[in-house]
Structure formats: C-alpha cells, structure tokens
Design a protein around this motif. Structure first.
Motif, PDB file in Angstrom:
ATOM      1  N   SER A 230      10.532   7.730  -6.327  1.00 38.69           N
ATOM      2  CA  SER A 230      10.481   8.976  -5.560  1.00 38.69           C
ATOM      3  C   SER A 230      10.624   8.743  -4.063  1.00 38.69           C
ATOM      4  O   SER A 230      10.901   9.679  -3.311  1.00 38.69           O
ATOM      5  N   GLY A 231      10.391   7.519  -3.633  1.00 39.19           N
ATOM      6  CA  GLY A 231      10.411   7.241  -2.205  1.00 39.19           C
ATOM      7  C   GLY A 231       9.062   7.424  -1.548  1.00 39.19           C
ATOM      8  O   GLY A 231       8.888   7.123  -0.363  1.00 39.19           O
ATOM      9  N   PHE A 232       8.062   7.923  -2.307  1.00 38.78           N
ATOM     10  CA  PHE A 232       6.729   8.110  -1.773  1.00 38.78           C
ATOM     11  C   PHE A 232       5.840   6.920  -2.133  1.00 38.78           C
ATOM     12  O   PHE A 232       6.008   6.281  -3.174  1.00 38.78           O
ATOM     13  N   GLN A 233       4.872   6.663  -1.266  1.00 47.33           N
ATOM     14  CA  GLN A 233       3.934   5.583  -1.504  1.00 47.33           C
ATOM     15  C   GLN A 233       2.853   6.048  -2.475  1.00 47.33           C
ATOM     16  O   GLN A 233       2.264   7.112  -2.295  1.00 47.33           O
ATOM     17  N   ARG A 234       2.593   5.281  -3.510  1.00 48.94           N
ATOM     18  CA  ARG A 234       1.499   5.587  -4.430  1.00 48.94           C
ATOM     19  C   ARG A 234       0.242   4.876  -3.944  1.00 48.94           C
ATOM     20  O   ARG A 234       0.264   3.673  -3.682  1.00 48.94           O
ATOM     21  N   PHE A 235      -0.875   5.622  -3.807  1.00 49.35           N
ATOM     22  CA  PHE A 235      -2.099   5.065  -3.252  1.00 49.35           C
ATOM     23  C   PHE A 235      -3.128   4.808  -4.359  1.00 49.35           C
ATOM     24  O   PHE A 235      -3.323   5.641  -5.251  1.00 49.35           O
ATOM     25  N   THR A 236      -3.775   3.665  -4.266  1.00 46.66           N
ATOM     26  CA  THR A 236      -4.858   3.322  -5.189  1.00 46.66           C
ATOM     27  C   THR A 236      -6.146   3.941  -4.674  1.00 46.66           C
ATOM     28  O   THR A 236      -6.480   3.817  -3.487  1.00 46.66           O
ATOM     29  N   LEU A 237      -6.879   4.606  -5.557  1.00 46.81           N
ATOM     30  CA  LEU A 237      -8.122   5.270  -5.188  1.00 46.81           C
ATOM     31  C   LEU A 237      -9.297   4.537  -5.815  1.00 46.81           C
ATOM     32  O   LEU A 237      -9.342   4.326  -7.026  1.00 46.81           O
ATOM     33  N   ASP A 238     -10.270   4.159  -4.989  1.00 47.04           N
ATOM     34  CA  ASP A 238     -11.482   3.524  -5.498  1.00 47.04           C
ATOM     35  C   ASP A 238     -12.663   4.489  -5.557  1.00 47.04           C
ATOM     36  O   ASP A 238     -13.685   4.170  -6.164  1.00 47.04           O
TER      37      ASP A 238
END
Length: 797
Positions: free
Chosen positions: A232-240
């Motif tokens: 998609s071109g978007f950054q996927r963020f990891t959530l803690d």
C-alpha cells in the motif's frame, strides 16, 4: 547526561525506585512502583504543524482536508526512546467560527489585541501525562483531530477517519526519526527539524491512548494498521499497548486483539454516560472465541473509576460534563454526599493508571504489574487530596491475563459457529446449553438451592451498532443499566445453603493450579433486585453483598474465604442518574486457602448463605498470575475494622443493611484468615450400568447411582462413547450424535446423563458410522468422589 542508553535508563529507574521511601498505605504493595514520580530526565515540548492531510470519509467517496499538527514531548538527552501517541476526542474546535472553507480556527485578535477567535488545541490537554512519561525516557506525540464534518452522519462516528489521522501523524514521526520529515517553520527551539533523527524506537512497538471518540479510534486503529497491505505504500506500526479512555463504541463489533488493551470507565461520565467502553473490554477478553485468527497472547485491563467525569482528564476541556445537579454521588452541587473528584484529583488518578499501563506494556517495567492486576488500587501519591470517597473506593480493576498464563474455570462464552460480520445482522449463534453444566476446563457444574443460574447477555441494542455479537441468550436483569455487554451468569438465591460448584477437571479429576498466584472472578450486584441491600446511594461501603469462595482438593478438604473481603465489586453502585451495573474484579491470593493441596484442586465453590438472599452477575472465574515465592497478605478479619458510618446529611435515611458482619474492602493486612474446614466426604458413590442397547433411531444407555458419604448426594454421571482412532486416541460421540475429531483417550468428550439416582443417555445414531463403540461411565458425588465402571461395548449397524 547526553546519550543515555536504554540500559542506563533502566538502571537509573531501578535506583530511584529503590531509594524511594513509600508512604504507608493499605493500597500500596511494597514492590509497586510510583507512576507519578518524575523521572531523571529533563523534557521539552514542541508544537508542530506539517501541512494538510486529505482523508476519505466513511462513505468511501467524500474527502476533507485536516491539518497535520500536534505536539511532541521528549527528553533531548535520551538517545533511543519508546513512542506513545495520544488522540483526543470530539470537542469544540474553536472559540468563534472558522473562516469560510476552513475546518479549524485561526488565532485572531481585534485592534485592541483581544482574542476574537481561537483554535481549541485539545491535543494540549494531556501535557501533564506526556511530561511525566518523557521524564522516564518516552517520546509522546499528542495529535490534533479537530474537524467538523466526519463525526456525525456516519455510523462509525468518525473512527475510521481518525485512524487515517493517526496513521499520517505516526508516519510523520517515523520520517522525522529517519531524517526525512518536513522542516517545520518557526523558531529553532520550537521546531522539530532534525532533533529526533535516530532517537525513536519503533521496532519494539508503540503505545496509543484515545479519549472519547479518540478511544473508539485507537481501538479501530488496531485492525486498521494490522490490515494495511505491504504494497500500500503505508507504514504498518506494531502496537504493544492501546488504552481507550471513556470511549464511545460506535464501531461496537470490533474485536481489539493483537495487543495489550485497557479501558478506563469514569463512573460519573456525563457525556458517554452508558460507559460504552465496557463493551470493548468484553470483546477483548477472549479474542480466539470470536475471531478464529486471533491469538490470545496479551493482557486485558478494565478500570472502573469512581467519582470521575468525562472531560477533566483533559486540561483544555474545563466544562463539567455532568448533566444533573441532583445525583447524590455524581453531582458537584451535592457537597454533603458527592463522590466527585476535583479536576486535579481526577488527573492524578488518571495519570497514575494510564502512565502505569504504558510503562508496563511499552517500557516492560514489570514493577507496575500490581496496578494492572488489581493487587493494588493506587499508590498513596495518587490518592485524592480534597475529594472523593477515599483511596480504596476510587478504582475497581478487572484483569484477564494472556491465555497461556491463566486457567479458565467459569467462562460464559463458548466458541461460536462461523458467522458473518455481526454488523450485518447475522443469525445469532445458538445458545450453548452446556455453559451451565460444564466448566470452561471441561469439568461438571453442580448447583443446589439457587433460584436462578443462567447465561444472559445485556445486549439490548441500545446503541448504533446493536449487539456486540448476535445473541440467543436472554437479556440480563436490569439490561439497559448493565454496561458489561457480554455473556455473564445470573446467580440468585432465596435462602441459606445455596451453592454453585465448578469442577476443574473432566469427570471432576483434580488439577494442579500451584503455579498460579490468585483466583480471579468478576461480579456485580443487581442493584434493583429487592433481595440485595439497597444502600443510600452515596456511601459506597455502607452495605455489600457477599458469599463464600471455597477451594476443594482431592482429599475432600475445603477452605473458604469471603468474597467481599477482597474487593469492592459487590457494593451497590452509587448515584441515581449514573447508576451502573459493571462487572468488576475480585482478586483472591491463593494463600487465602491455606491448607489446600494446590496440586490437586478438584473444585471452586461459591456458597450463598450469608446473606441468605441475593442476586448477582458473575463471569470470568479463573486462576492466573504466577505464584509468588513469599505469601501474600490476607484480608482483614470480618470483625474489624467496622464499616464506615454514612457521611450524608442526617435527614437521609440509610438503606437496609444486610444481616452480615461488616467486612474490610482492602486486601492488605498481616494475618491469614482462619480456614473453614467442614465435613470431609471420602466415600465413593456406587453405580450400576443397567442397559446398553440399540434402538431403531438411537443408542440408549441407562443405570443407577447412590451415595452414602457425609452430605450424601449424587452430583451427576458422565458417559463417554467412542471408537478407536489409532494408538492412544479415539473419536468421541457428541450430544448431537456426530463423531469428534481424534482426541486423546484421557481427554475426550463426555455426555452428562439425565437424572442422578436413575440416569440415562440417548444419542441419535443416524449420523454414526457403523462399527463397534465403547462406553465408559463415571459417576461422582457432590464432594467429587468418583466411581468408574468397567468398559462396555455396543455395535452400531
């Protein structure tokens, strides 16, 4: 102190906590950290503006422009910090009116310098939390979500648009960290520029807090970022860790899984007065039961906070959201009885809970575990200074550990059949009748003397999206005021001697629970039920419901403790307009059951004799938390201290008081409660298999059973019907007359027979393959003594 490493920060924090002299408080454990203590680092706040963002509205077609702006609070001397982001909710966007075509206000003054139009910077309302976190080495972004045309008119209340805003601001922070962010115009000391290059740790996961509609948004964002395509071109963020503060749940069907999750419910919330966030917690508890792809690896926390309103967690939102002046507990206009906290006291409580959550799950600071699990309520530093009902009354905690760290006993939820998205109004999953006969761990459930024991659900379709999941269960008592909108048990009794006994193992086999530290359950009193004490509406601990919690081991030994000694969950809610039924946690250390063999526990029993009348809601009975090497303190004895006297006006008559000794509501004291040992039944029952036959349409099995031990009574008989499926495995016949997949012979499926002294099982044979089946019968009495009969065979042709 330039270039402080994460390891160095941890050492500094450890040294600070070791040197801290803790104020003596019954609610503060010796090993609990103080979340309000400032850290060793100096902090700086930068307000940023980085252009416009075009977002697509929930209709998938319309777009609007919003500003990318907010604030970043950080410690300049920290070289590598974890990231937390705050998202405010829907509030007045400006004092005055936006210019034509603008979504936010400009800051304008007249010729005399008097402000005539001012943008309301709601994102600045959490600076008190951000500064504290930054002093401990975190970088906190508080982003703006002030817009005027995406909240209403869409069923999600703007949650998906806010997810786009969160995504864009986090990507902005990501670019700054990588030296590619925009240069923000302004004085050098007030612009981001290159100050954050290489200083942010995105790899280990970030934290999110959302307030009101922002709480719905951060819950939505869990799935939003998880489902972003790598292309998609978007950054996927990891959530803690994700925390929803007083959230709405216009997207009520979402399952918040894949991260540690918490909800804070203000008991005097005059805006989201129905405490819609309680539904999110119910959705989060057992994600793998509703979402087959979910993995239950994370902690779930709910805090019900007495005396707090919706607005005062944000310092910019200065207006009291209370919509009543007469509520005895929630109105500030009732000074003689009110439970309300002042804005400063409310923020102290909120910061203690919320910053503890982020430091535990984003920073992995395990010293905050006691606040997560409910072992302590709040540290003395967070005690309200001038308002409220006292430290022990402020917070009621519910905690559900990751699946691998708990042993579920009573869980009124079963794995549903696959079904479409519940938002589409799919056919309800059929009610599971075994929830009141079989524990979550496969053991039998027995009851005696109860006038009600049933699964219910308070999904009364009171809000936009209707039920969390379509439900075939009846609505719980006082449905609309029951905010814990998930499956739960209704338990009621009209006389002494009633009990509910839940066996841990199949066929009442003993289970080793010695690795766990506590027995947890969640409960609430049905306030309108005349069998319960009514209270006066403003003194929370004037009265309480109560019952015995008993562990039984394989030798028949029984040790009991009183539930209300460990929690305020069984007190009636206070107030009249903001009356709530919310399931809250009762956390009992296993050290309270001294003398029980924790390696061979057969059952958990709830005994309802004192008071002799009552009606409660019950759910989530489980063993969890790792056992500690040193014994935990036990509750105060029932003789002291005395329950506080009502603090209301003398003219207000007290409510009826239950005929039971007053109990302490805080779990810290110095002596162990004396075990209550009653008659020990070690005599096995007798049983006989009278008939195994094949009728035209069914397999029929019947027999008799009797018991002669003390308190003699047959609990039930379990019948296992199976056919071999390889070494040590078998396929078991289900109640529907079908075969299970191959299961271990020692862990198969048992059918509970109808009747006790004379029992029978009938299973339809139409779907059974032809062949030879074996029949195994186990009869047990109410003390858990077993009688196993020799195997029999039956041929299906």
């Amino acid at each position: 102190m330039r270039g402080i490493s994460p390891r160095r920060l941890r050492l500094l924090a450890t040294a600070c906590m070791a040197a801290l002299t803790l104020t003596a408080s019954p609610a503060l454990a010796a090993d609990a950290a103080d979340p309000l203590e400032a850290g060793p680092l100096a902090t700086k706040k930068i307000d940023y503006e980085a252009g416009k963002l075009v977002v697509t509205l929930a209709d998938g077609v319309s777009t609007t422009q919003i500003p990318l702006r907010g604030s970043i609070t950080y410690a300049p001397e920290n070289d590598f910090s974890r990231v937390v982001a705050f998202v405010h909710g829907r509030h007045a966007a400006c004092l005055g009116s936006p210019s034509p075509g603008q979504q936010v206000c400009d800051d304008l003054v007249d010729e005399n310098g008097t402000p005539i139009q001012t943008d309301v910077r709601s994102y600045g309302g959490y600076d008190y939390m951000a500064k504290n976190l930054a002093s401990h080495g975190y970088t906190v972004m508080s982003l703006e979500a002030n817009t005027t045309n995406f909240d209403n008119g869409f069923t999600d209340g703007g949650a998906r648009v806010r997810s786009q805003i969160i995504q864009a601001n986090l990507e902005l922070l990501w670019r700054w960290n990588n030296g590619a962010g925009p240069y923000v115009a302004g004085e050098p000391d007030h612009t981001v520029g290159t100050k954050l290059v290489g200083k942010l740790n995105f790899a280990e996961g970030i934290g999110l807090m959302g307030h009101s509609r922002g709480g719905d948004a951060v819950t939505d964002f869990i799935g939003y970022t998880r489902n972003l395509s790598p292309r998609s071109g978007f950054q996927r963020f990891t959530l803690d860790g994700v925390l929803a503060l007083a959230p709405v749940n216009y997207t009520a069907y979402k399952m918040p899984y894949g991260t540690n999750y918490a909800v804070l419910l203000p008991a005097c919330d005059g805006d989201v007065s129905t405490l819609q966030g309680a539904r999110f917690f119910e959705n989060a508890k057992y994600p793998n039961l509703t979402t087959p792809t979910a993995v239950d690896n994370f902690a779930k926390v709910q805090w019900y906070v007495q005396g707090t309103n919706h607005n005062f967690f944000n310092t910019v939102w200065t207006q009291d959201d209370a919509s009543t002046t007469t509520d005895p507990a929630c109105s500030r206009q009732q000074p003689a009885t009110t439970a309300r906290l002042t804005p400063a006291d409310q923020r102290r409580v909120g910061a203690a809970l919320m910053n503890s959550f982020f430091r535990r799950y984003i920073g992995q600071e395990k010293a905050f575990d006691p606040i997560m699990t409910g072992e302590v309520t709040l540290p003395a530093s967070a005690a309200p200074l001038t308002s409220g009902k006292g430290l022990e009354q402020e917070v009621k905690t519910s905690y559900v550990a990751p699946a691998a760290q708990r042993f579920d006993v009573l869980r009124p939820n079963s794995i549903p059949d696959p079904q479409p998205d519940p938002a589409t109004g799919a056919t309800p999953t059929p009610a599971d009748a075994t929830l009141t006969t079989t524990t979550a761990s496969g053991g039998p459930i027995s009851t005696s003397g109860l006038t009600a024991f049933a699964v219910c659900n308070p999904n009364d379709i009171a809000w936009r999206q209707g039920p969390t999941f379509p439900t075939a269960y009846p609505v719980c008592p006082e449905g609309a005021t029951n905010r814990s909108k998930g499956n739960q048990f209704t338990v009621a009794w009209d006389g002494p001697g009633a009990y509910l006994r839940a066996f841990l193992g199949r066929a009442a086999a003993p289970v080793d629970v010695s690795k766990y530290g506590v027995l947890d359950l969640r409960a609430a009193m049905n306030r309108a039920d005349p069998r319960n004490p009514a209270g006066d509406g403003y003194t929370p601990n004037l009265v309480t419901q109560n019952f015995d919690v008993t562990l039984i081991d394989a030798s028949g030994k029984r040790v009991s403790t009183r539930a209300a000694n460990w929690s305020t969950a069984l007190q009636p809610s206070i107030g009249n307009q903001f009356r709530h039924i919310v399931l809250n946690g009762i956390r009992i250390p296993l050290t309270a059951f001294a003398g029980i063999d924790l390696t061979k526990v057969t059952a958990v029993e709830f005994g309802f004799s004192s008071p002799a009348l009552g009606s409660i809601q019950l759910a989530d009975v489980m063993f969890q938390e790792t056992a500690k090497s040193t014994p935990a303190p036990s509750p105060a004895t029932e003789d002291e201290p005395e329950a506080p006297k009502p603090d209301g006006p003398p003219s207000a008559p007290p409510g009826p008081i239950v005929d039971a000794p007053p109990v302490a509501t805080t779990p810290i004291t110095t002596t162990l409660e004396s075990p209550k040992v009653v008659c020990v039944d070690t005599v096995k029952p007798t049983a006989k298999l009278a008939k195994v036959s094949l009728a035209r349409k069914a397999v029929l099995i019947s027999g008799t059973a009797a018991d002669t031990g003390c308190g003699a009574a047959i609990q039930s008989t379990l019948v296992e019907i199976y056919t071999a499926a390889g070494k040590g495995k078998a396929r078991f016949v289900t109640v529907k007359g079908t075969l299970s997949k191959a299961l271990p012979l020692t862990g198969g499926i048992a059918i509970t027979a109808k009747g006790t002294s004379a029992w029978s099982v009938s299973v339809a044979k139409a779907k059974l393959p032809k062949g030879t089946y074996r029949v195994r019968v186990s009869t047990f009495d109410k003390a858990g003594n077993l009688k196993k009969l020799p195997l029999k065979t039956v041929k299906v042709s």
